[in-house]
Scaffold this motif. Structure first.
Motif, mmCIF file in Angstrom:
data_model
loop_
_atom_site.group_PDB
_atom_site.id
_atom_site.type_symbol
_atom_site.label_atom_id
_atom_site.label_comp_id
_atom_site.label_asym_id
_atom_site.label_seq_id
_atom_site.Cartn_x
_atom_site.Cartn_y
_atom_site.Cartn_z
ATOM 1 N N TRP A 79 45.247 -0.433 52.607
ATOM 2 C CA TRP A 79 43.895 -0.311 53.137
ATOM 3 C C TRP A 79 43.147 -1.630 53.038
ATOM 4 O O TRP A 79 42.457 -2.031 53.985
ATOM 5 C CB TRP A 79 43.124 0.765 52.371
ATOM 6 C CG TRP A 79 41.777 1.070 52.973
ATOM 7 C CD1 TRP A 79 41.476 2.047 53.872
ATOM 8 C CD2 TRP A 79 40.538 0.360 52.734
ATOM 9 N NE1 TRP A 79 40.141 1.994 54.214
ATOM 10 C CE2 TRP A 79 39.540 0.970 53.532
ATOM 11 C CE3 TRP A 79 40.186 -0.724 51.928
ATOM 12 C CZ2 TRP A 79 38.217 0.539 53.538
ATOM 13 C CZ3 TRP A 79 38.868 -1.172 51.946
ATOM 14 C CH2 TRP A 79 37.896 -0.541 52.740
ATOM 15 N N ARG A 80 43.284 -2.353 51.934
ATOM 16 C CA ARG A 80 42.569 -3.623 51.757
ATOM 17 C C ARG A 80 43.007 -4.639 52.803
ATOM 18 O O ARG A 80 42.179 -5.363 53.364
ATOM 19 C CB ARG A 80 42.823 -4.186 50.349
ATOM 20 C CG ARG A 80 42.287 -5.619 50.136
ATOM 21 C CD ARG A 80 40.777 -5.660 50.250
ATOM 22 N NE ARG A 80 40.228 -6.997 50.120
ATOM 23 C CZ ARG A 80 39.839 -7.766 51.142
ATOM 24 N NH1 ARG A 80 39.967 -7.318 52.375
ATOM 25 N NH2 ARG A 80 39.314 -8.953 50.923
ATOM 26 N N ALA A 111 36.776 -7.787 48.741
ATOM 27 C CA ALA A 111 37.424 -6.474 48.769
ATOM 28 C C ALA A 111 36.446 -5.376 48.364
ATOM 29 O O ALA A 111 36.414 -4.299 48.960
ATOM 30 C CB ALA A 111 38.640 -6.478 47.849
ATOM 31 N N LYS A 120 34.087 -4.732 51.284
ATOM 32 C CA LYS A 120 34.757 -3.996 52.351
ATOM 33 C C LYS A 120 34.925 -2.521 51.978
ATOM 34 O O LYS A 120 34.919 -1.635 52.846
ATOM 35 C CB LYS A 120 36.132 -4.609 52.638
ATOM 36 C CG LYS A 120 36.099 -5.983 53.291
ATOM 37 C CD LYS A 120 35.907 -5.886 54.791
ATOM 38 C CE LYS A 120 36.049 -7.224 55.482
ATOM 39 N NZ LYS A 120 35.919 -7.143 56.956
ATOM 40 N N ALA A 121 35.072 -2.260 50.666
ATOM 41 C CA ALA A 121 35.294 -0.893 50.196
ATOM 42 C C ALA A 121 34.080 0.008 50.378
ATOM 43 O O ALA A 121 34.173 1.225 50.156
ATOM 44 C CB ALA A 121 35.707 -0.906 48.728
ATOM 45 N N LYS A 172 35.340 2.726 52.582
ATOM 46 C CA LYS A 172 36.667 3.271 52.251
ATOM 47 C C LYS A 172 36.879 4.675 52.807
ATOM 48 O O LYS A 172 38.020 5.088 53.040
ATOM 49 C CB LYS A 172 36.877 3.268 50.732
ATOM 50 C CG LYS A 172 35.926 4.140 49.950
ATOM 51 C CD LYS A 172 36.156 4.013 48.451
ATOM 52 C CE LYS A 172 35.191 4.879 47.656
ATOM 53 N NZ LYS A 172 35.366 6.327 47.918
ATOM 54 N N ILE A 198 32.580 -0.148 57.124
ATOM 55 C CA ILE A 198 33.270 -1.356 56.650
ATOM 56 C C ILE A 198 32.518 -2.568 57.187
ATOM 57 O O ILE A 198 32.366 -2.712 58.403
ATOM 58 C CB ILE A 198 34.733 -1.404 57.133
ATOM 59 C CG1 ILE A 198 35.507 -0.192 56.622
ATOM 60 C CG2 ILE A 198 35.405 -2.696 56.683
ATOM 61 C CD1 ILE A 198 36.925 -0.103 57.182
#
Length: 661
Positions: free
Chosen positions: A382-383, A425, A428-429, A432, A438
């Motif tokens: 996902w990252r 990261a 961006k989470a 999720k 995002i």
């Protein structure tokens, strides 16, 4: 240099040696400034004006002045002795960097501009290029950079960055210090960022806020585009103030991000008209925001919440449709247009096609669209997938980067930016569980030059001159800062890259200079390294070591009514101006309308058509020499009764099928 010029140069040097050095305070007449200097570009006037001599300390100079009034001859001898004793060794000057930063000679390299390549040396003083050529005459204390086997090019200009931008509930992690420091490491010596007000916020206030953030931190020069995120008479007035007083010549309009920054077609048209009036360049983020919102809703209802949903909600045709619509709207009001971050084949084809039709439109692919693709959205990690999320999205068609590079090399696209807007990261989470949350943005400001060199020059799609054009010169021309920027020539700013075309490096988040913890080009080996970078005449990168200073960069105003953009537009508008048709006035009857916009008297009855006829034939049939045509569609025999008919099952001679016997 010809033999005659060499002899003249040596003769001048001998004459200079005979002239005694002028010392302030001794009553001598100050000699006229030397104007020596010949180069590849011809005679350079006042190349050595006002050079600072190495003088004794202030104490000894004051004492000498007093003695000069009593015994001039003795004072002159003491001055000479003092000069010999107190001259600072040149190697120590170069160590402390003072003279080395003011005077710099790049020697033995090949100078590359957008229109030519030439073996030449470059002499820099006080941040300005003073001489370009061979056999240059330079003063003492000049630092020398040996550039043999290297290319000496204008510093890169990144046309599209977003440093420390507030976006989607957070803020870009690379600020104006880390972002511009990374830019210098990669060979970019100027960025163009965006001041983006929130809906309803003053454009002037947003501009000053960005200036406050940037001025104290930038390591290289920068300019600002300003976003038009809403429309009113106040916005139109502030656009005029920004162009007249703040040095802004470009405004960005959004066709996406519905309910935040998106403008309607009517508002786009008004903003384009205003840009045309002010002599500014209109920019667009071209995506259909209404479709994106609808698609996102459907995908979330289907349970698609990951990064792949971001790309699915914004298919290629959504970008192409908006690009075409923006080109049409801008062309209808004769406004030049700049399409930022061209990400797809379809959108690039629209720009190319409109240019061939005569539209004044420019296309900007970015490092991401030229160096990677959208297959990463479907990565199992996902990252990793979220790290590639940006808008418009990278396209899953793996041939897109090569296609865009072909158009860039051939002139259908003009500049390269990065849309550098980085998020960690953890940032961006925030999305999720919902791809619409995002934060959109990727890196590129540090790696743009190397990626374009690798995918463009090393692949054989473009030569070094075209590389200079798409990474620097075209941007300088389009935004009206050429030849101050974007060229290695006498009088231009000393923003220069000494490029090693043979060296290689592997791009990685572990070694890059940006603050973000991810790199979309991770593991890519690239040829071409900025071995030395000169900004404002100072060496800020030396053999990979960055020596940038926070706040060293300056704001660069961009003047309006750029002749590179508006010159041909004004001529074309004049040549294609509409002309009315001269004709006699209509003098016939005119229908009268009632209050409802209907003709008085209701529906006009249809008049019975009359036909001219020659009469029937002798046998009573229709005269075939007469015409039965009427403009109303009526036929001469419309009222004639239908003749009875008999269905014939078997034609004369019998059926052709069946048994013969």
């Amino acid at each position: 240099m010809s033999a005659g010029l060499r002899r003249a140069s040596r003769h001048q040097e001998e004459k200079d040696d005979d002239v005694p050095q002028w010392i302030p305070g001794l009553g001598q007449d100050k000699p006229k400034p030397r104007t020596l200097g010949t180069s590849f570009f011809g005679y350079v006037p006042d190349a050595f004006v006002e050079k600072t001599p190495y003088l004794p300390s202030e104490q000894s100079a004051d004492a000498l002045k007093k003695e000069a009034a009593v015994e001039p001859e003795k004072a002159a001898e003491q001055v000479a002795d003092a000069l010999e004793q107190e001259i600072v060794p040149r190697d120590s000057i170069e160590r402390n960097g003072q003279s080395a930063q003011n005077r710099l000679l790049i020697k033995g390299g090949r100078v590359v501009n957008d229109d030519m390549m030439q073996d030449a040396d470059v002499y820099i003083e006080d941040g300005i290029i003073k001489q370009v050529g061979t056999n240059l005459h330079t003063p003492g204390g000049t630092r020398v950079i040996e550039a043999k086997g290297h290319l000496v090019m204008p510093g890169g200009i990144d046309t599209h960055t977003h440093m420390q931008m507030p976006f989607m509930g957070t803020q870009a992690i690379d600020d104006f210090y880390t972002g511009t420091r990374a830019a210098l490491a990669g060979g970019t010596t100027m960025i163009m960022d965006f001041a983006l007000p929130q809906r309803g916020e003053s454009l002037i206030e947003a501009f000053h806020r960005w200036r406050t953030w940037a001025d104290a931190k930038v390591c290289c020069d920068y300019a600002l585009h300003v976003g038009v995120t809403w429309w009113s008479d106040k916005v139109a007035q502030e656009m005029e103030e920004l162009t007249n007083e703040q040095g802004v010549n470009s405004f960005k309009m959004f066709m996406a991000y519905k309910d935040t920054w998106q403008l309607s077609d009517e508002e786009l048209l008004e903003s384009f008209k205003r840009c045309k009036e002010l002599g500014a360049l209109a920019q667009v983020h071209a995506e259909n925001g209404d479709i994106i919102k609808e698609n996102s809703k459907k995908l979330l209802e289907l349970g698609i919440t990951g990064p792949e949903g971001h790309e699915m909600s914004r298919p290629e045709e959504v970008e192409a449709e908006a690009t075409n619509r923006a080109c049409v709207l801008a062309n209808q009001v004769h406004c030049p247009l700049y399409v930022v971050h061209v990400m797809s084949k379809s959108a690039a084809d629209v720009v190319s096609s409109k240019r061939k039709q005569g539209h004044v439109v420019f296309g900007e692919p970015i490092a991401a669209s030229l160096g990677t693709d959208g297959t990463h959205h479907y990565h199992k990690c996902w990252r990793h997938a979220a790290g590639h999320v940006m808008g418009p999205p990278l396209r899953p068609d793996s041939t897109t980067p090569k296609y865009l590079m072909d158009l860039l090399a051939n002139g259908d696209l003009q500049t390269t930016g990065t849309d550098n807007c980085t998020f960690s990261a953890a940032q961006k989470a925030l999305g999720k569980d919902d791809f619409t949350k995002i934060p959109n943005g990727v890196n590129g400001v540090e790696d743009r030059m190397s990626v374009v060199w690798e995918k463009g020059v090393v692949s054989g799609k473009m030569d070094p001159c075209r590389f200079v054009a798409v990474t620097s010169t075209n941007a300088a021309k389009i935004f009206n800062i050429y030849p101050k920027k974007g060229r290695v020539a006498v009088g231009s700013d000393a923003d220069i890259v000494v490029w090693n075309p043979h060296a290689t490096r592997v791009i990685s988040a572990k070694t890059h200079h940006q603050a973000v913890d991810f790199n979309i080009f991770e593991g890519m080996e690239v040829h071409g390294i900025a071995e030395y970078v000169v900004c404002h005449g100072r060496v800020v990168v030396e053999e990979g070591e960055v020596r940038a200073i926070s706040g060293m960069g300056k704001y660069v105003p961009t003047p309006v009514f750029n002749p590179h953009v508006y010159g041909r537009l004004e001529e074309r508008e004049r040549a294609n101006a509409p002309c009315k048709v001269e004709r006699a006035p209509y003098e016939g009857p005119v229908a009268q309308l009632n209050g409802q916009g209907m003709q008085e008297g209701g529906i006009i009855p249809v008049q019975q058509e009359t036909f001219y006829t020659r009469g029937p034939t002798r046998s009573g049939g229709v005269n075939l020499h007469d015409s039965s045509f009427h403009v109303s569609g009526a036929q001469v025999n419309d009222k004639s009764p239908k003749r009875p008919s008999v269905k014939v099952n078997n034609p004369p001679g019998g059926r052709s099928s069946g048994s013969f016997w």
